[in-house]
Design a protein around this motif. Structure first.
Motif, mmCIF file in Angstrom:
data_model
loop_
_atom_site.group_PDB
_atom_site.id
_atom_site.type_symbol
_atom_site.label_atom_id
_atom_site.label_comp_id
_atom_site.label_asym_id
_atom_site.label_seq_id
_atom_site.Cartn_x
_atom_site.Cartn_y
_atom_site.Cartn_z
ATOM 1 N N GLU A 368 0.803 -1.243 -0.013
ATOM 2 C CA GLU A 368 0.181 -0.148 0.214
ATOM 3 C C GLU A 368 0.936 1.085 0.067
ATOM 4 O O GLU A 368 0.580 2.191 -0.604
ATOM 5 N N ALA A 369 1.975 1.207 0.855
ATOM 6 C CA ALA A 369 2.830 2.148 0.697
ATOM 7 C C ALA A 369 3.629 2.724 -0.468
ATOM 8 O O ALA A 369 3.339 3.807 -0.946
ATOM 9 N N ILE A 370 3.988 1.723 -1.317
ATOM 10 C CA ILE A 370 4.382 1.642 -2.518
ATOM 11 C C ILE A 370 3.485 2.375 -3.630
ATOM 12 O O ILE A 370 3.534 3.095 -4.448
ATOM 13 N N SER A 371 2.093 1.840 -3.277
ATOM 14 C CA SER A 371 1.054 2.251 -4.333
ATOM 15 C C SER A 371 0.864 3.627 -4.187
ATOM 16 O O SER A 371 0.548 4.407 -5.048
ATOM 17 N N ILE A 372 0.783 4.246 -2.802
ATOM 18 C CA ILE A 372 0.611 5.600 -2.527
ATOM 19 C C ILE A 372 1.777 6.384 -3.308
ATOM 20 O O ILE A 372 1.433 7.385 -3.708
ATOM 21 N N TRP A 373 2.821 5.993 -3.026
ATOM 22 C CA TRP A 373 4.006 6.566 -3.676
ATOM 23 C C TRP A 373 4.068 6.872 -5.217
ATOM 24 O O TRP A 373 4.201 7.733 -5.661
#
Length: 661
Positions: A368-373
């Motif tokens: 999810e963190a990479i997706s937001i990035w």
């Protein structure tokens, strides 16, 4: 995957200098002779200069229109061009055009000189601003209070406190009278320099000097007093006049920093009672405080009250709520708030994106963190060094070391300069990959890149070396810290002691303890636990008990780890009854809540010295206290069971363990 060559070198981008060639005696050999016979009106030149977004093209036009003889620049066109260059921090250009004005005997006005002062301030060149100010008369301009104020503000912006007093005295020497803006700058300078009492005295003297303080004066004083923990005194000063919203907000912020939420609510009610409407800053400050304290429900209640009173939330309000929900272990609700924020038309900024990314990283939700990035880049919001540091740290903690390296490479390739946090995270990643040489080079490069390593960086490296069995290297790093003006702290020594005991290097560990005593580094509970565990593993149980006594005498409070070590020591010495009494005393006192690890250690001792029946009794006592066995506990009991097969029947033992006897 690999660490790119030169990845530790910051990419320093320099803007190309803009060439300045403005002929005072031009040779007209261009293929535009018609311009000489077609004078250009001043209004058209001003219009073109103002509307041209490209600074280079604007300057080309500025030069060509004069060099072709179609126009002679005026004070107004110089003013427009200098202001344009100043906003782009092209200080060389500003200085060149000022000099050109001087040659053409075009006087510099007060307004234009203020533009020049602001250009220096914007570029962070307060020294040059001061030098230019003392040449002011060369350009046909006289010093005024207004110009002095802008110079003082430039000096204040770079914390040049030692220069402010002489400039102020010079102002008085010129026979000029300071105004409220002058005093507000002086107040801010005193407050930023930590001289709040001096600022308060100046505030009281202002009316006697014929200058009444305004809202900015009071807000400056109140904010600084709250910052330095003088909230109650700040409230007393605030009540002497009719406070405005910024003053109330400063007081609310001061109370929230001390976690005095009730008093902050009372102050907000006082605002409403006096007809002063709280604004988005007032509400967001309280919401942020409640979120940090983990009181999510109350923060939502304040948010609802804010909406009911017609105050629209901003990005800071939503960021605080999102952070609070992550801290409260409610990532789903945090994402829901994010979606509400987007739906309400509040545009995310880099801080809000970082909040969301940090929340997901803290919860181990790296996908999810990479997706937001990725979403961040698609929405043209450029990640900053905090974004990259958070991702590197999160990926490293989740075990994705190659992913962390990939993020580092992307950060470097996009020209984002690492800060000490990013470097330290990367040192940790390299140590986990046993790439100690690369980690060392990275630390060595930090100083040369203007980002010197901190004690946290060295502690990370030392921990990695000790974990990788490179204790001798870690000891060498301890000596090298002085080279980087880094003083070892208690954590540095704790990591080294742990590494030395793991390698059974007792002599060096004792030498390190002596060094700590010489440097007067106070031992904490981690130090004592490390020493006691180390001595216990080396079979020096009596030494452990001596250390416990020393720990108590020095006022260091034992924790659950200490209790576990002591219980284990008593069990190793065969003093199991003493261990049981100690545990019962700790449990009765309710100062510590012994966990399953402590009880498992005690069960091991009971099984070895008192027998399986006693172990079953203790197991039942554990269960009655709500402490349930784990895999290791059952393993200890099963071993004890097989050891006691010769003393009692296996069926009866199983029945007793399962509670059916």
């Amino acid at each position: 995957m690999y660490l790119r060559d030169g990845c530790s070198l910051l990419l320093k981008l320099r803007k190309p200098s803009i060439p300045f060639v403005l002929n005072t005696n031009p040779i007209f050999n261009f293929e535009k002779p018609q311009m000489q016979n077609s004078p250009v009106p001043e209004s058209q030149v001003v219009k073109v200069l103002k509307h041209e977004q490209d600074i280079v093209l604007a300057l080309e036009y500025f030069k060509s229109v004069a060099n072709f003889g179609a126009f002679k620049h005026t004070h107004l066109t110089y003013h427009v061009m200098i202001e344009k260059l100043g906003r782009s921090s092209e200080i060389d250009g500003v200085q060149y055009l000022l000099q050109q004005m001087k040659l053409e005997e075009i006087a510099c006005s007060e307004e234009l000189f203020i533009v020049v002062m602001n250009s220096y301030r914007r570029a962070g060149l307060a020294d040059q601003a001061l030098k230019m100010f003392y040449r002011i008369r060369e350009f046909g301009c006289k010093p005024t209070v207004k110009i002095y104020n802008h110079l003082l503000d430039a000096l204040l912006g770079e914390n040049r406190f030692q220069m402010i007093s002489p400039v102020y005295n010079n102002l008085k020497g010129e026979g000029l009278e300071p105004n409220v803006f002058t005093y507000n700058i002086l107040l801010k300078a005193l407050c930023k320099n930590g001289k709040v009492d001096g600022a308060r005295k100046l505030l009281e003297e202002m009316p006697n000097k014929g200058c009444t303080p305004d809202d900015v004066s009071y807000t400056t004083i109140i904010s600084s007093m709250c910052k330095f923990g003088q909230v109650e005194k700040a409230k007393e000063i605030a009540m002497r006049f009719t406070p405005v919203v910024p003053v109330y907000n400063a007081l609310i912020n001061g109370l929230c920093k001390e976690c005095k939420v009730k008093e902050a609510f009372d102050l907000m009610n006082d605002m409403v009672g006096k007809g002063v409407d709280p604004n988005v800053v007032s509400y967001s400050t309280i919401i942020s405080c409640l979120s940090d304290m983990g009181n999510i429900d109350l923060s939502l209640a304040v948010f609802a009250q804010m909406l009911m009173r017609g105050c629209s939330p901003n990005i800071h309000t939503f960021s605080s709520l999102i952070k609070g929900h992550f801290l409260g272990g409610r990532p789903g609700d945090a994402l829901g708030l994010w979606n509400i924020m987007i739906r309400e038309g509040v545009k995310p900024n880099v801080v809000s994106y970082n909040t969301l990314i940090y929340g997901f990283c803290s919860n181990g939700s790296m996908t999810e963190a990479i997706s937001i990035w990725n979403q961040m880049e698609k929405n043209f919001c450029h990640p900053n060094v905090t974004t990259y540091s958070t991702l590197i740290n999160g990926l490293a903690k989740s075990g994705n070391l190659f992913g962390a390296l990939d993020i580092w490479n992307k950060m470097i390739n996009c020209g984002c300069c690492p800060n000490v946090v990013a470097y330290t995270c990367m040192v940790d990643v390299l140590c986990q990959m046993s790439m100690f040489d690369q980690a060392y080079r990275l630390i060595d490069n930090m100083a040369s890149e203007g980002c010197p390593p901190t004690v946290v960086t060295f502690n990370t490296f030392i921990k990695g070396l000790c974990g990788g069995g490179r204790v001798q290297w870690a000891m060498h790093v301890l000596d090298q810290m002085e080279k980087y003006e880094c003083v070892p702290n208690i954590r540095t020594y704790n990591e080294l002691l742990d590494g030395l005991f793991r390698m059974n290097r007792l002599g060096e560990a004792c030498g390190l303890i002596r060094e700590m005593e010489e440097r007067k580094v106070g031992l904490n509970s981690v130090t004592y636990n490390t020493l006691m565990n180390g001595f216990s593993c080396l079979g020096m149980q009596e030494r452990v008990l001596q250390l416990l006594g020393k720990m108590t005498v020095n006022g260091v409070k034992p924790d659950a780890i200490t209790v576990n070590i002591i219980i284990t020591v008593y069990c190793k010495l065969g003093k199991v009854r003493t261990a049981i009494q100690l545990l019962d005393t700790i449990t009765a006192g309710k100062e510590l809540c012994p966990d399953i690890i402590v009880h498992t250690s005690l069960l091991w001792g009971i099984c070895n010295w008192l027998g399986i029946e006693e172990a079953i009794l203790h197991l039942q006592k554990m269960l009655s206290r709500g402490i349930f066995p784990n895999f290791i506990t059952w393993n200890v009991l099963v071993r004890g069971f097989f050891n006691s097969l010769g003393h009692m029947g296996p069926i009866r033992i199983l029945d007793d363990i399962l509670g059916k006897g």
